[in-house]
Design an enzyme around this catalytic site. Structure first.
Site: not given
Ligand SMILES: *[C@@H]1O[C@H](CO)[C@@H](O)[C@H](O)[C@H]1NC(C)=O
Length: 294
Positions: A107, A109, A111
């Site tokens: 993953e 990311d 955010e």
């Protein structure tokens, strides 16, 4: 004596030089949302504009919402233009990420942690490899991300994962297989984005709660083009691996200018870096060695 032909030749060599210069990822092409993406949940909380070239995610006290790419990809350059929820966005999280769908997942990311009006958003990034994450880095942005569209992108090839904000590298995760660190290379990832309530941790560690009287919270998106090698979810490699633009030499490392920009971001805007967190990691993870070189 320079003939016009020689001039043309010289000019084209100079142009080639600038084209082959390292990263700044290729300019986005405008395509409608539905070409590459579909809603994941709460379909009625996604609003479409300009024939789907622009969309909004809405978060209210009932639900947030999200979308995902139709395809799965092994390597590429993945970008999104986002305008974050304006005004009081404390407690909200807007995310843009890539993730494989299996148990020991990979993953990558972005955010964005909201804040009270006038207080800065935090951009948190993370990388999971083979199911292991805990590699958070946090920065403040050098602009107000709610005012205009800004571009957030990930370059992912066999050599590195680079996070860019408006073509400025803010983080590099080098392939450190030689140090025994897993690197995503054989699990296709889908792209995801979502807006949800996370007031148990997002803003000042959960102290600031979402003010529902300010709902709906709205994040706006455009730029739904995807530059990646599409592969089936089960694929272990991509048919054109090594041949696409993001695989080429100039994208295998940052150039001097990009390293300088990355250092600038590091020095001015870092809030947190797991690579320097001795309390959490008395023995630092192996890849940290590469991060320290920055
Ligand atoms: C919100 O603003 C406060 C005060 O400026 C700051 O300490 C905090 O890091 C900001 N961001 C988040 C997401 O908490």
């Amino acid at each position: 004596m320079a003939s016009s032909q020689q001039c043309t030749l010289l000019l084209s060599i100079m142009l080639m030089g600038s084209v082959t210069m390292a990263a700044p990822p290729k300019r986005p092409v405008s395509v409608p949302f539905g070409r590459n993406y579909m809603p994941t949940w709460a379909f009625d909380h996604i609003k479409y504009f300009n024939g789907g070239n622009e969309i909004q995610l809405h978060l209210d006290k009932y639900t947030g919402t999200g979308f995902q790419s139709k395809g799965s990809y092994l390597f590429g350059h993945f970008h999104m233009q986002i305008k974050l929820p304006p005004g009081d966005s404390a407690g909200t999280v807007t995310a843009f990420y890539l993730s494989s769908t299996n148990a020991e997942h990979d993953e990558i990311d972005f955010e964005f942690l909201g804040n009270r009006t006038g207080q800065p958003f935090i951009l948190q990034t993370n990388v999971f490899t083979g199911g292991k994450g805990d590699r958070e880095q946090r920065i403040f942005l050098w602009f107000d991300p709610t005012k205009e569209y800004h571009s957030y992108s990930v370059l992912w090839n066999l050599y590195q994962i680079v996070f860019f904000v408006d073509d400025i590298p803010i983080r590099v995760f080098k392939n450190s297989k030689d140090l025994g660190v897993k690197f995503p290379f054989n699990q296709p990832m889908k792209l995801y984005s979502s807006l949800w309530n996370a007031d148990d941790w997002a803003t000042r560690g959960g102290l600031e709660k979402t003010d529902w009287s300010k709902a709906p919270f709205v994040a706006t998106y455009r730029g739904f083009h995807i530059d990646g090698c599409e592969a089936s979810v089960q694929a272990r490699f991509c048919a054109t691996q090594g041949k696409r633009w993001w695989d080429q030499k100039e994208f295998q490392d940052l150039d001097a200018y990009q390293w300088r920009r990355l250092r600038w971001v590091r020095q001015r805007f870092t809030i947190y870096n797991y690579c320097t967190d001795r309390t959490r990691y008395p023995t630092l993870p192996a890849e940290v060695q590469r991060d320290r070189d920055i």
